[in-house]
Design an enzyme around this catalytic site. Structure first.
Site, mmCIF file in Angstrom:
data_model
loop_
_atom_site.group_PDB
_atom_site.id
_atom_site.type_symbol
_atom_site.label_atom_id
_atom_site.label_comp_id
_atom_site.label_asym_id
_atom_site.label_seq_id
_atom_site.Cartn_x
_atom_site.Cartn_y
_atom_site.Cartn_z
ATOM 1 N N PRO A 168 -23.507 6.980 36.004
ATOM 2 C CA PRO A 168 -22.287 7.357 36.723
ATOM 3 C C PRO A 168 -21.046 6.758 36.067
ATOM 4 O O PRO A 168 -21.008 5.563 35.782
ATOM 5 C CB PRO A 168 -22.495 6.751 38.113
ATOM 6 C CG PRO A 168 -23.447 5.611 37.896
ATOM 7 C CD PRO A 168 -24.339 6.051 36.768
ATOM 8 N N SER B 295 -20.144 10.007 39.682
ATOM 9 C CA SER B 295 -19.512 8.841 40.305
ATOM 10 C C SER B 295 -18.641 9.250 41.493
ATOM 11 O O SER B 295 -18.052 10.335 41.496
ATOM 12 C CB SER B 295 -18.642 8.142 39.258
ATOM 13 O OG SER B 295 -17.708 7.289 39.872
ATOM 14 N N GLN C 25 -23.414 8.796 42.995
ATOM 15 C CA GLN C 25 -23.207 7.339 43.034
ATOM 16 C C GLN C 25 -22.133 7.010 44.057
ATOM 17 O O GLN C 25 -21.045 7.577 44.036
ATOM 18 C CB GLN C 25 -22.785 6.834 41.642
ATOM 19 C CG GLN C 25 -22.451 5.345 41.594
ATOM 20 C CD GLN C 25 -20.974 5.069 41.771
ATOM 21 O OE1 GLN C 25 -20.132 5.855 41.339
ATOM 22 N NE2 GLN C 25 -20.639 3.975 42.443
ATOM 23 N N TYR D 81 -19.547 4.446 45.879
ATOM 24 C CA TYR D 81 -18.730 3.234 45.999
ATOM 25 C C TYR D 81 -18.219 3.216 47.425
ATOM 26 O O TYR D 81 -17.733 4.239 47.926
ATOM 27 C CB TYR D 81 -17.511 3.314 45.085
ATOM 28 C CG TYR D 81 -17.679 2.766 43.693
ATOM 29 C CD1 TYR D 81 -18.405 1.608 43.448
ATOM 30 C CD2 TYR D 81 -17.058 3.390 42.611
ATOM 31 C CE1 TYR D 81 -18.535 1.102 42.163
ATOM 32 C CE2 TYR D 81 -17.177 2.886 41.325
ATOM 33 C CZ TYR D 81 -17.913 1.742 41.113
ATOM 34 O OH TYR D 81 -18.025 1.241 39.848
ATOM 35 N N HIS E 53 -23.328 -3.207 34.260
ATOM 36 C CA HIS E 53 -22.184 -2.297 34.268
ATOM 37 C C HIS E 53 -21.633 -2.132 32.848
ATOM 38 O O HIS E 53 -20.429 -1.990 32.639
ATOM 39 C CB HIS E 53 -21.092 -2.844 35.200
ATOM 40 C CG HIS E 53 -20.323 -1.804 35.966
ATOM 41 N ND1 HIS E 53 -20.543 -1.538 37.291
ATOM 42 C CD2 HIS E 53 -19.321 -0.963 35.598
ATOM 43 C CE1 HIS E 53 -19.699 -0.594 37.708
ATOM 44 N NE2 HIS E 53 -18.958 -0.221 36.680
ATOM 45 N N ASP F 253 -29.705 0.340 32.607
ATOM 46 C CA ASP F 253 -28.701 0.746 31.618
ATOM 47 C C ASP F 253 -28.017 -0.500 31.079
ATOM 48 O O ASP F 253 -28.382 -1.619 31.412
ATOM 49 C CB ASP F 253 -27.703 1.770 32.191
ATOM 50 C CG ASP F 253 -26.654 1.190 33.142
ATOM 51 O OD1 ASP F 253 -26.459 -0.043 33.186
ATOM 52 O OD2 ASP F 253 -26.020 1.984 33.859
ATOM 53 N N SER F 254 -27.036 -0.287 30.242
ATOM 54 C CA SER F 254 -26.171 -1.302 29.623
ATOM 55 C C SER F 254 -26.610 -1.608 28.195
ATOM 56 O O SER F 254 -27.561 -2.364 27.967
ATOM 57 C CB SER F 254 -26.099 -2.607 30.431
ATOM 58 O OG SER F 254 -25.551 -2.338 31.709
ATOM 59 N N ARG G 252 -28.085 2.512 22.867
ATOM 60 C CA ARG G 252 -27.303 3.369 21.976
ATOM 61 C C ARG G 252 -28.150 4.368 21.199
ATOM 62 O O ARG G 252 -27.610 5.286 20.596
ATOM 63 C CB ARG G 252 -26.499 2.504 20.979
ATOM 64 C CG ARG G 252 -25.390 1.699 21.643
ATOM 65 C CD ARG G 252 -24.311 2.607 22.226
ATOM 66 N NE ARG G 252 -23.278 1.877 22.958
ATOM 67 C CZ ARG G 252 -23.306 1.628 24.272
ATOM 68 N NH1 ARG G 252 -24.326 2.043 25.022
ATOM 69 N NH2 ARG G 252 -22.331 0.974 24.857
HETATM 70 C C1 LIG Z 1 -15.517 4.598 31.641
HETATM 71 C C2 LIG Z 1 -16.621 4.075 32.533
HETATM 72 C C3 LIG Z 1 -16.534 4.293 33.898
HETATM 73 C C4 LIG Z 1 -17.552 3.838 34.733
HETATM 74 N N1 LIG Z 1 -17.476 4.107 36.070
HETATM 75 C C5 LIG Z 1 -18.506 3.765 36.876
HETATM 76 C C6 LIG Z 1 -18.529 4.185 38.229
HETATM 77 O O1 LIG Z 1 -17.619 4.871 38.690
HETATM 78 N N2 LIG Z 1 -19.582 3.801 39.001
HETATM 79 C C7 LIG Z 1 -20.616 3.048 38.496
HETATM 80 O O2 LIG Z 1 -21.566 2.726 39.224
HETATM 81 N N3 LIG Z 1 -20.633 2.660 37.208
HETATM 82 C C8 LIG Z 1 -19.614 3.010 36.378
HETATM 83 N N4 LIG Z 1 -19.664 2.661 35.065
HETATM 84 C C9 LIG Z 1 -20.816 1.914 34.531
HETATM 85 C C10 LIG Z 1 -21.911 2.860 34.043
HETATM 86 O O3 LIG Z 1 -22.528 3.524 35.123
HETATM 87 C C11 LIG Z 1 -23.029 2.111 33.295
HETATM 88 O O4 LIG Z 1 -23.535 1.090 34.113
HETATM 89 C C12 LIG Z 1 -22.588 1.524 31.964
HETATM 90 O O5 LIG Z 1 -21.688 2.380 31.287
HETATM 91 C C13 LIG Z 1 -23.832 1.317 31.109
HETATM 92 O O6 LIG Z 1 -23.538 0.691 29.911
HETATM 93 P P1 LIG Z 1 -23.306 1.478 28.525
HETATM 94 O O7 LIG Z 1 -21.936 2.063 28.626
HETATM 95 O O8 LIG Z 1 -23.396 0.395 27.517
HETATM 96 O O9 LIG Z 1 -24.386 2.526 28.401
HETATM 97 C C14 LIG Z 1 -18.655 3.109 34.195
HETATM 98 C C15 LIG Z 1 -18.725 2.896 32.830
HETATM 99 C C16 LIG Z 1 -17.735 3.380 31.988
HETATM 100 C C17 LIG Z 1 -17.862 3.164 30.501
#
Ligand SMILES: Cc1cc2nc3c(=O)[nH]c(=O)nc-3n(C[C@H](O)[C@H](O)[C@H](O)COP(=O)(O)O)c2cc1C
Length: 386
Positions: free
Chosen positions: A81, A110, A131, A133, A273, A304-305, A308
């Protein structure tokens, strides 16, 4: 549309996005909290994990599907999301929804998306997840009702953002939604005319889920609003009200994971995140083995996180993930090449997973274990997180 040979991996997409997007938007996507230690830690942690090549196994026939939470998905990964995706390129939420439908992978929309949850469900069909919030409780319950009405079967409650962290690159660039345009932003947009013209033509994206909650006046999403009132009692209430699959996102402590499992959630989503919240947080891949030990061998763990490429996906499964999501790579792909970039990335990742499986002598992803690691038992930090 030009051929996409210049995108051979997610880093190529990142470079493409960096060229095409205004710096303010690239930094919104690419940046992390604080000094961005956690964002870097995510990559370093994956780089430390090694897979052992195995030979003379018959791997002629391999499958890419993955069973997770009551369904067979086309691939073992989905789209995490992310808020305001249409800032990466106009139509990105829709491209994600279409890719989810065409590859049978999850697209988690999201709360802060630029497209409404109803429109996205219609696009991605039953591959769409939502997702949640929760700021003001009445807006949270309104979103829950709307997701039910729209037909969602997977709800992801994000719990790692009680407050929005300080992301220095965003702050320095003056990133705000809606935009506040000063001279440096105007110059930034002028220097990136392809993005600016495309975005002007389609209209500057807004929060697609924002409309006053029934019987209230607050909006579904306010970026700067505290979400600190979401607690264990809220989770219990949500479990009572949500009849379908419930996933809790942003969990790094095995103790929390056990309590979430015991509260009746269907899966725990291990995530820092993408390093965008607590800069001192551990990498999610580093805590995964302890998480797996804590929740037991069969409880669904999503992660996640920092993933790549396909080998990262295989590593996550080897260390105990039941399914994985990727965030930024999908926005880089959209920023670099729009909708075709998104499709290109799914195909690249899928090919990379397949190649990695063949190299380690396995024919499918869902039966991976520590045996495929070069040093089983050595993964993760030396101390216990439990
Ligand atoms: C631009 C951006 C916006 C995001 N917005 C949300 C969000 O609205 N809700 C949420 O649960 N996570 C959000 N995330 C976190 C992502 O869901 C995810 O946990 C994270 O991008 C994973 O890491 P990665 O970017 O290294 O793959 C966001 C991430 C990015 C990069």
């Amino acid at each position: 549309m030009p051929p996409l040979e210049h995108i051979q991996c997610s880093e190529d997409a990142r470079r493409g996005a960096r060229r095409r997007l205004p710096r303010m938007l690239f930094d919104f996507i690419d940046g992390g909290a604080g000094e961005e230690l956690a964002t870097r830690r995510n990559r370093e942690a994956f780089a430390r994990v090694e897979l052992m090549p195995r030979v003379l196994e018959n791997v002629e026939t391999r499958r890419s599907t993955c069973d997770f939470l009551g369904r067979r998905w086309g691939l073992p990964f989905g789209i995490a999301p992310m808020g305001m995706c249409d800032l990466a390129w106009p139509g990105t939420d829709r491209a994600f929804g279409d890719a989810a439908r065409d590859f049978a992978i999850p697209h988690c929309l999201s709360t802060a998306a630029s497209t409404s949850l109803e429109a996205c469900r219609a696009r991605a069909g039953d591959n769409a997840w939502f997702q949640l919030y929760v700021g003001a409780p009445e807006t949270g319950w309104d979103l829950v009702r709307r997701s039910l009405d729209a037909g969602y079967e997977y709800l992801v409650l994000t719990v790692d953002t009680p407050v929005l962290s300080r992301r220095r690159r965003e702050l320095r660039r003056g990133f705000k939604v809606p935009f506040r345009l000063g001279p440096s932003q105007v110059l930034d947009f002028a220097l990136h005319p392809r993005w600016s013209l495309a975005t002007l033509a389609r209209g500057v994206p807004r929060f697609g889920n924002n409309r006053p909650a029934r019987g209230g006046s607050s909006q579904a999403f306010d970026r700067s609003r505290s979400r600190g009132a979401v607690d264990w009692a809220f989770l219990d209430e949500l479990r009572n009200r949500w009849p379908h699959r419930l996933i809790v996102k942003g969990v790094l402590s095995p103790r929390d994971a056990v309590r979430i499992r015991d509260a009746g959630a269907d899966a725990v989503y291990v995530s820092n995140h993408g390093g965008r919240q607590l800069d001192s947080a551990p990498a999610s891949i580093d805590v995964l083995p302890a998480m797996r030990r804590a929740v037991g061998p069969d409880y669904p763990l999503l992660l996640d996180s920092g993933l790549r490429d396909g080998e990262d996906i295989v590593k996550a499964f080897a260390l105990g993930a039941s399914f994985v999501m990727l965030g930024r790579p999908f926005l880089y792909a959209a920023g670099a090449a729009g909708r075709s970039g998104v499709y290109r990335l799914v195909e690249l990742l899928s090919g990379e997973v397949d190649a990695a499986l063949a190299q380690i002598g396995r024919t499918g992803i869902d039966a991976l274990d520590e045996e495929v690691l070069a040093r089983p038992g050595a993964a993760g930090p030396s101390h216990s997180h439990a």
